[in-house]
Write a protein that holds these residues in place. Structure first.
Motif, short mmCIF file in Angstrom:
data_model
loop_
_atom_site.label_atom_id
_atom_site.label_comp_id
_atom_site.label_asym_id
_atom_site.label_seq_id
_atom_site.Cartn_x
_atom_site.Cartn_y
_atom_site.Cartn_z
N UNK A 217 -12.63 3.65 1.77
CA UNK A 217 -13.36 5.06 2.53
C UNK A 217 -14.52 5.50 1.60
N UNK A 253 -13.53 6.33 -1.96
CA UNK A 253 -12.16 6.12 -2.89
C UNK A 253 -11.92 4.22 -2.22
N UNK A 254 -11.23 3.46 -2.45
CA UNK A 254 -11.48 2.31 -2.46
C UNK A 254 -10.67 1.77 -3.27
N UNK A 255 -9.54 0.92 -2.80
CA UNK A 255 -8.00 0.86 -3.40
C UNK A 255 -8.08 -0.63 -3.20
N UNK A 290 -6.60 1.77 -7.34
CA UNK A 290 -7.88 3.13 -6.41
C UNK A 290 -8.57 3.43 -7.57
#
Lengths: 357, 131
Positions: A217, A253-255, A290
């Motif tokens: 995201x 925001x990356x997981x 994240x």
């Protein structure tokens, strides 16, 4: 009598005149109101979204503001083009050619991506490495023909990985790989695509958008009501639940999670985040990482790297680089760790520990 | 004198006319501003290849088949939840996915380029999910 009728006629004319005047004013009011309504609708906040499939995932881009339709369409085209050139499976992609004949033309995208990948590899002491492709292929994560490779093959591939070399020749606009090397931008391409999406949207003069590339995201600016974007982090234990929500603006925001892609063999689960040092799926207790950062490309690569590092090393790495990013890490015993940079904007029903410098 | 009164009466009649015209305008404006005909309540949106295929109310039980050149997915809406009952895709990830009912939750069938997502009029508690 005559006088009287003349008077009637006079009043009658005035009457008609008055009525006409009234009708005229009514018409005027109607015109003015329609104009206001039209103008109000024109200047009302516009929004547009594009939903499409690319990079082997489902993508959704929504922008708010004037020109948003054009912006999201441009984003879609740019990401589709990027997919064409970076795919490891599409036969006419730059990466496919590079892996096959160890040499390809340098494009602006591959130049940027390789440079950044090598920089992050160095920063993370090899925890992130785009040259991991031969190992991923051996496990079948690239074509979904999953198998557990034998240990000898894996240790040979890990040794080869140490000696891989990527050369960028800017003078002749060529990239070349050392003999056994093959690359895969899988761990960084979606982050880079988010960055491109952000830049395209900004160039269109839009300052409010949410870009979701298969769970990666990027939140641009604020929502139309002026609030921060709320980005939920999916629970690795239950796809219906979430670990928490971060309220952010202008952040990626990356997981990365082992729950995303995996296969099972003899009741053992093998996930797709491979430790470049062992050749096996990272197994250090972490189940989800994240990364929250201004830089989407960095965030994507670091989510993989920190997953491989494990919680202790990840914490040390954050302490040294806390200006670049923050993280939310969840381990297999459901402990949740949040770095102090996002502690204020993180909410969760679960208990969590705040990591301080 | 009586004529003047008559004239006043006429003009007040026009005032009433004006009054109604204003009300009609107001209604018209409201209609213009609420430019979309909104379906109330939560609904299920199915997309194929990024294009909306159809929308269905979440509170009405329904089972339907979505077919395309890629294949078929049988989608089932039951007890306020939606799930993919069966599909002829290779990985069956969409069938294994738990039923969804929260706003913005999405089931994706990559091989068939199909998505099933929830659209809610209630305020969502998140704008996106990082996974």
């Amino acid at each position: 009598m005559n006088r009287y009728s003349r008077q009637t006629a006079y009043f009658f004319t005035v009457e008609i005149f008055n009525m006409k005047k009234k009708l005229f004013s009514v018409a005027l009011v109607v015109i003015i109101f329609s104009a206001i309504a039209y103008w109000a609708q024109k200047s009302m906040p516009q929004s547009a979204s594009a939903d499409f499939f690319a990079m082997d995932t489902y993508m959704s881009v929504t922008a708010h503001g004037k020109g948003s339709e054009k912006a999201v369409q441009e984003v879609k085209q740019a990401i589709e083009a990027l997919d064409e050139s970076l795919s490891v499976t599409k036969k006419d992609s730059v990466v496919y050619r590079l892996n096959e004949i160890k040499s390809a033309d340098l494009t602006p995208d591959t130049d940027l991506l390789i440079e950044k990948s090598l920089k992050i590899k160095k920063q993370t002491a090899g925890a992130f490495d785009i040259c991991i492709y031969p190992i991923m292929k051996e496990w079948g994560f690239t074509d979904k023909n999953f198998k557990v490779p034998d240990p000898e093959t894996l240790s040979r591939l890990c040794d080869e990985l140490k000696n891989t070399d990527i050369n960028i020749d800017r003078e002749n606009m060529k990239i070349s790989l050392s003999e056994n090397a093959a690359i895969d931008f899988g761990g960084i391409a979606k982050g880079y695509a988010s960055e491109k999406a952000r830049d395209i949207i900004c160039q269109n003069g839009i300052n409010s958008a949410i870009v979701n590339l298969g769970g990666n995201v990027y939140a641009l600016g604020h929502k139309s009501d002026g609030n921060n974007w709320k980005v939920a982090i999916k629970s690795p234990f239950d796809s219906e639940k979430k670990l928490g929500i971060v309220s952010v603006h202008d952040k990626a925001v990356i997981t990365s999670g082992g729950y995303e892609r995996y296969f099972e063999k003899d009741s053992v689960r093998y996930h797709h985040i491979i430790d470049p040092f062992t050749g096996y799926p990272a197994d250090n207790g972490i189940v989800s990482v994240t990364i929250i950062s201004d830089d989407p490309t960095l965030a994507d690569a670091l989510s993989t790297a920190l997953y491989v590092m494990g919680k202790e090393k990840a914490t040390d790495f954050w302490i040294k680089n806390s200006g670049l990013f923050d993280f939310v890490i969840c381990d297999e015993t459901q402990n949740l760790y949040v770095t102090e940079g996002v502690a204020d904007v993180f909410t969760s029903e679960l208990r969590y520990e705040i990591i301080k410098k | 004198m009586s004529l003047l009164q008559n004239s006043d009466m006429k003009s007040s009649k026009n005032d009433i006319l004006l009054f109604f015209v204003m009300i009609a305008l107001g209604v018209l404006l409201i209609l213009i501003f609420s430019n979309e005909t909104k379906v109330m309540g939560d609904r299920v949106r199915v997309t194929l290849n990024g294009n909306v295929y159809g929308e269905y109310p979440l509170n009405k039980d329904d089972t339907f088949t979505v077919s395309s050149e890629h294949g078929e997915n049988v989608i089932c809406i039951k007890d306020g939840e939606v799930y993919v009952e069966s599909a002829d895709c290779p990985d069956k990830i969409c069938v294994k996915h738990a039923p969804v009912h929260y706003d913005k939750e999405t089931i994706v069938c990559l091989p068939h380029r199909l998505t099933v997502s929830i659209i809610s009029d209630k305020e969502a508690d998140a704008d996106a999910v990082s996974e």
